[in-house]
Design an enzyme around this catalytic site. Structure first.
Site, mmCIF file in Angstrom:
data_model
loop_
_atom_site.group_PDB
_atom_site.id
_atom_site.type_symbol
_atom_site.label_atom_id
_atom_site.label_comp_id
_atom_site.label_asym_id
_atom_site.label_seq_id
_atom_site.Cartn_x
_atom_site.Cartn_y
_atom_site.Cartn_z
ATOM 1 N N SER A 251 1.093 -1.158 0.017
ATOM 2 C CA SER A 251 0.080 -0.148 0.151
ATOM 3 C C SER A 251 0.615 1.231 -0.700
ATOM 4 O O SER A 251 2.078 1.262 0.574
ATOM 5 C CB SER A 251 -0.805 -0.229 1.406
ATOM 6 O OG SER A 251 -0.245 0.298 2.172
ATOM 7 N N LYS A 252 0.203 2.673 -0.341
ATOM 8 C CA LYS A 252 1.210 3.593 -0.037
ATOM 9 C C LYS A 252 1.736 3.979 1.115
ATOM 10 O O LYS A 252 2.910 4.735 1.546
ATOM 11 C CB LYS A 252 -0.196 4.741 -0.802
ATOM 12 C CG LYS A 252 -0.381 4.856 -1.852
ATOM 13 C CD LYS A 252 -1.531 5.471 -2.804
ATOM 14 C CE LYS A 252 -1.036 5.584 -4.049
ATOM 15 N NZ LYS A 252 -2.655 6.030 -4.902
ATOM 16 N N ARG A 253 1.487 2.820 1.943
ATOM 17 C CA ARG A 253 2.113 3.242 3.568
ATOM 18 C C ARG A 253 3.128 2.046 3.701
ATOM 19 O O ARG A 253 4.150 2.824 4.336
ATOM 20 C CB ARG A 253 1.332 2.725 4.344
ATOM 21 C CG ARG A 253 -0.225 3.222 5.037
ATOM 22 C CD ARG A 253 -0.832 2.404 5.826
ATOM 23 N NE ARG A 253 -1.591 1.510 5.413
ATOM 24 C CZ ARG A 253 -2.842 1.693 4.665
ATOM 25 N NH1 ARG A 253 -3.814 2.906 4.092
ATOM 26 N NH2 ARG A 253 -3.985 0.607 4.755
#
Ligand code: GLU
Length: 317
Positions: A251-253
Site C-alpha cells: 500500500s502507499k504506506r
C-alpha cells in the site's frame, strides 16, 4: 479490428508504490503492444485524500519510467477534464438517466458509505448492504431528510453477471447476494468511484482496462452500470497484486517501496526490468526499457495469482 484505447487511472492519494508501477507498466505494455493509444485520468474524487501535488508527482514518476500517454493531464498543469474532480456534470447526467429508470433511492444509513469515492480494494472488506432504505415510505423519507442529507443508492436486479476477464478467465457475481444495492453519490455530494469510472471510461472511449485483481469484484457492478447508462464496456484484465515478502498487499504506506525511495536506489531500467521479471516477461531481473519489452509482452505469460516479492530485493543497495 477496433483500435485499442487503454488507460492509467491512478488515485493521487500518495506517492506511487511498486504495485502501482507494476500495474502502470502492464497497462502500457498491453496497450502499446497492440498499437493502442493511452489515456491518463486522475481519479481524485475523494477531496480528503487526494492532492494535485500527488497527481503531478505521479505523472513525473510515470514519465521517469518511460511510460507515456497520448491524452491526459501534464505535470504542473491545473486540473482539467482529465481529472475526475472536474467531471461532475457528466456524472450528474448519468445519475439522471438512472433516476428516470426508477432505479435510485435515497439512503440515510451512515455505515459503509464513507469510502464510496475510493475504489474499494478487496482487502478493505466487502460489505453487502441489506437494502433497508429501499422500502422507506415517502413520509419517513421526508422525516429523515430533515435530519440528514441522504446518499444515493442504486437498486441492483436479481441477476448474476458473468464476464470473461482477459487475465483471470471467466468471472461472475450474483448482484443481490454478493454485492447488494450500492452507492452512486455520497451524502456529502462526492461521486462514487463505481459511477465515475464507468462514465469516464465510456466517455473517453476506453476499450481496454488493465488494473489490479483487487478490483475484480467491482467489475460486475460496473458492467451493470455500462448497460443501464447505455455505454459499451471495455475488455477487462485484472492482474495479480504484488505482496510484501510477508504476504501483505502493498500500500502507499509501504514507504520503502514507493517511487521516491526506489528512484534513489535504482535506475528506471532496473525497476522496469525487475517488474517485467515479476510479470514473467523476463527470465532474469535485468535492466530493460518499456520499449524493449514490447515484443515480449503476452497475456499468456502473466501469472493469475498474486506475486510475493522476494525478501529484501529492493531494500538494500
Ligand atoms: N483509481 C483507482 C485506484 O487507484 C483505479 C481504478 C480503476 O483502475 O478502475 O485504485
Amino acid at each position: 479490428m477496433e483500435k485499442i484505447k487503454g488507460r492509467f487511472a491512478p488515485s493521487p492519494s500518495g506517492r506511487m508504490h511498486l504495485g502501482n508501477a507494476f500495474c502502470a507498466l502492464l497497462a502500457w505494455l498491453a496497450c502499446r503492444s497492440a498499437g493502442g493509444t493511452m489515456t491518463l485520468r486522475v481519479e481524485d474524487l475523494d477531496p480528503e485524500r487526494c492532492r494535485p501535488t500527488y497527481a503531478w508527482r505521479l505523472m513525473e514518476d510515470l514519465e521517469w519510467m518511460g511510460l507515456d500517454w497520448d491524452q491526459g493531464p501534464r505535470p504542473g498543469q491545473p486540473p482539467d477534464r482529465y481529472w475526475q474532480s472536474q467531471r461532475g456534470e457528466i456524472y450528474g447526467r448519468a445519475l439522471e438517466k438512472l433516476r428516470e429508470q426508477g432505479l435510485l433511492y435515497p439512503c440515510f444509513c451512515t455505515r459503509a458509505e464513507l469510502h464510496a469515492a475510493q475504489a474499494p480494494h478487496a482487502a478493505d472488506g466487502l460489505f453487502v448492504y441489506d437494502g433497508r432504505c429501499r422500502s422507506l415510505s415517502p413520509e419517513r423519507r421526508r422525516e429523515l431528510a430533515q435530519k440528514r442529507k441522504p446518499a444515493v443508492r442504486l437498486q441492483v436486479p436479481a441477476e448474476r453477471i458473468e464476464f470473461f476477464d482477459g487475465c483471470q478467465g471467466l468471472c461472475g457475481q450474483d448482484l443481490q447476494t454478493e454485492c447488494g444495492d450500492f452507492i452512486l453519490r455520497r451524502s456529502d455530494g462526492a461521486w462514487a468511484y463505481q459511477l465515475a469510472v464507468v462514465c469516464d471510461d465510456g466517455a473517453m472511449g476506453v476499450n481496454q482496462v488493465v488494473r489490479g485483481r483487487d478490483l475484480l469484484s467491482s467489475t460486475p457492478r460496473q458492467l451493470l452500470l455500462y448497460r443501464l447508462i447505455g455505454l459499451k464496456p471495455p475488455q477487462f484484465y485484472h492482474i495479480p497484486l504484488l505482496l510484501s515478502a510477508e504476504g501483505r498487499r502493498l500500500s502507499k504506506r509501504d514507504g520503502d517501496l514507493d517511487l521516491g525511495a526506489l528512484r534513489e536506489k535504482r535506475t528506471a531500467e532496473e525497476l522496469t526490468g525487475y517488474l517485467a521479471w515479476l510479470a514473467g516477461l523476463l527470465e532474469r531481473p535485468e535492466p530493460a526499457s518499456p520499449g524493449q519489452l514490447l515484443p515480449l509482452f503476452d497475456w499468456g505469460k502473466i501469472p493469475r495469482q498474486d506475486i510475493r516479492l522476494p525478501k529484501g530485493l529492493f531494500a538494500e543497495k
